[in-house]
Design a protein around this motif. Sequence first.
Motif, PDB file in Angstrom:
ATOM      1  N   GLN A   1       9.992 -30.238 -84.081  1.00  0.00           N
ATOM      2  CA  GLN A   1       9.658 -28.822 -84.202  1.00  0.00           C
ATOM      3  C   GLN A   1      10.432 -28.016 -83.169  1.00  0.00           C
ATOM      4  OE1 GLN A   1       5.522 -28.038 -83.775  1.00  0.00           O
ATOM      5  NE2 GLN A   1       5.697 -25.913 -84.369  1.00  0.00           N
ATOM      6  N   GLY A   2      11.044 -26.912 -83.575  1.00  0.00           N
ATOM      7  CA  GLY A   2      11.774 -26.032 -82.690  1.00  0.00           C
ATOM      8  C   GLY A   2      13.267 -26.273 -82.679  1.00  0.00           C
ATOM      9  N   ASN A   3      13.755 -27.290 -83.363  1.00  0.00           N
ATOM     10  CA  ASN A   3      15.189 -27.564 -83.377  1.00  0.00           C
ATOM     11  C   ASN A   3      15.925 -26.750 -84.431  1.00  0.00           C
ATOM     12  OD1 ASN A   3      14.986 -29.345 -81.312  1.00  0.00           O
ATOM     13  ND2 ASN A   3      15.009 -31.169 -82.590  1.00  0.00           N
ATOM     14  N   ASN A   4      15.236 -26.011 -85.216  1.00  0.00           N
ATOM     15  CA  ASN A   4      15.894 -25.252 -86.275  1.00  0.00           C
ATOM     16  C   ASN A   4      16.091 -23.785 -85.898  1.00  0.00           C
ATOM     17  OD1 ASN A   4      13.246 -24.592 -86.314  1.00  0.00           O
ATOM     18  ND2 ASN A   4      12.912 -24.932 -88.489  1.00  0.00           N
ATOM     19  N   ILE A   5      16.141 -23.486 -84.599  1.00  0.00           N
ATOM     20  CA  ILE A   5      16.338 -22.106 -84.145  1.00  0.00           C
ATOM     21  C   ILE A   5      17.831 -21.837 -84.031  1.00  0.00           C
ATOM     22  CG2 ILE A   5      15.985 -20.495 -82.250  1.00  0.00           C
ATOM     23  CD1 ILE A   5      13.425 -22.018 -81.620  1.00  0.00           C
ATOM     24  N   LYS A   6      18.259 -20.701 -84.585  1.00  0.00           N
ATOM     25  CA  LYS A   6      19.661 -20.326 -84.533  1.00  0.00           C
ATOM     26  C   LYS A   6      19.736 -18.894 -84.017  1.00  0.00           C
ATOM     27  CE  LYS A   6      23.740 -19.785 -87.368  1.00  0.00           C
ATOM     28  NZ  LYS A   6      24.299 -19.822 -88.702  1.00  0.00           N
ATOM     29  N   ILE A   7      20.556 -18.680 -83.005  1.00  0.00           N
ATOM     30  CA  ILE A   7      20.708 -17.343 -82.429  1.00  0.00           C
ATOM     31  C   ILE A   7      22.135 -16.888 -82.667  1.00  0.00           C
ATOM     32  CG2 ILE A   7      20.636 -15.975 -80.332  1.00  0.00           C
ATOM     33  CD1 ILE A   7      18.579 -17.976 -79.271  1.00  0.00           C
ATOM     34  N   ASP A   8      22.283 -15.761 -83.342  1.00  0.00           N
ATOM     35  CA  ASP A   8      23.603 -15.187 -83.588  1.00  0.00           C
ATOM     36  C   ASP A   8      23.911 -14.157 -82.507  1.00  0.00           C
ATOM     37  OD1 ASP A   8      24.006 -16.628 -85.910  1.00  0.00           O
ATOM     38  OD2 ASP A   8      23.003 -15.120 -87.132  1.00  0.00           O
ATOM     39  N   TYR A   9      25.164 -14.145 -82.046  1.00  0.00           N
ATOM     40  CA  TYR A   9      25.598 -13.168 -81.058  1.00  0.00           C
ATOM     41  C   TYR A   9      25.985 -11.886 -81.772  1.00  0.00           C
ATOM     42  CZ  TYR A   9      28.435 -10.805 -77.588  1.00  0.00           C
ATOM     43  OH  TYR A   9      28.958  -9.866 -76.746  1.00  0.00           O
ATOM     44  N   ILE A  10      25.416 -10.789 -81.327  1.00  0.00           N
ATOM     45  CA  ILE A  10      25.754  -9.479 -81.882  1.00  0.00           C
ATOM     46  C   ILE A  10      26.394  -8.671 -80.764  1.00  0.00           C
ATOM     47  CG2 ILE A  10      24.879  -7.372 -82.948  1.00  0.00           C
ATOM     48  CD1 ILE A  10      22.512  -9.040 -83.956  1.00  0.00           C
ATOM     49  N   PRO A  11      27.688  -8.412 -80.854  1.00  0.00           N
ATOM     50  CA  PRO A  11      28.344  -7.657 -79.781  1.00  0.00           C
ATOM     51  C   PRO A  11      27.846  -6.216 -79.758  1.00  0.00           C
ATOM     52  CG  PRO A  11      29.854  -8.003 -81.597  1.00  0.00           C
ATOM     53  CD  PRO A  11      28.606  -8.779 -81.917  1.00  0.00           C
ATOM     54  N   GLU A  12      27.852  -5.643 -78.566  1.00  0.00           N
ATOM     55  CA  GLU A  12      27.410  -4.265 -78.431  1.00  0.00           C
ATOM     56  C   GLU A  12      28.444  -3.327 -79.035  1.00  0.00           C
ATOM     57  OE1 GLU A  12      26.407  -3.199 -74.477  1.00  0.00           O
ATOM     58  OE2 GLU A  12      25.209  -5.001 -74.165  1.00  0.00           O
TER      59      GLU A  12
END
Length: 95
Positions: free
Chosen positions: A65-76
């Motif tokens: 549980q918790g290994n399916n987190i994906k964070i995308d970088y959004i440039p300012e």
Amino acid sequence: MAFLKFILVTILVIYFIRLVAPFLFRFLLGMFLKKKMRNGTFFYTNMNQQRQYQDQQQRSNGRAQGNNIKIDYIPEQPERRDFNGGEYVDYEEVK
């Protein structure tokens, strides 16, 4: 004569049902809600079912549980400084 008796009995039954049905409905609904509150399943029935389904899916996929987190970088985004205002539009007050 039989038809008149039938109409009279039908009217009395409908009137009786109209008087008794609200009290009977409130009583049965109250019993149902008390039972659900005692069992603790009134608010959380669907949530528990969804959690069990998700746990089952994770076990079948072999992931923790918790290994399916994906964070995308959004440039300012730089602020736009090229806006010089808009066109002047005449208007009339409507009353």
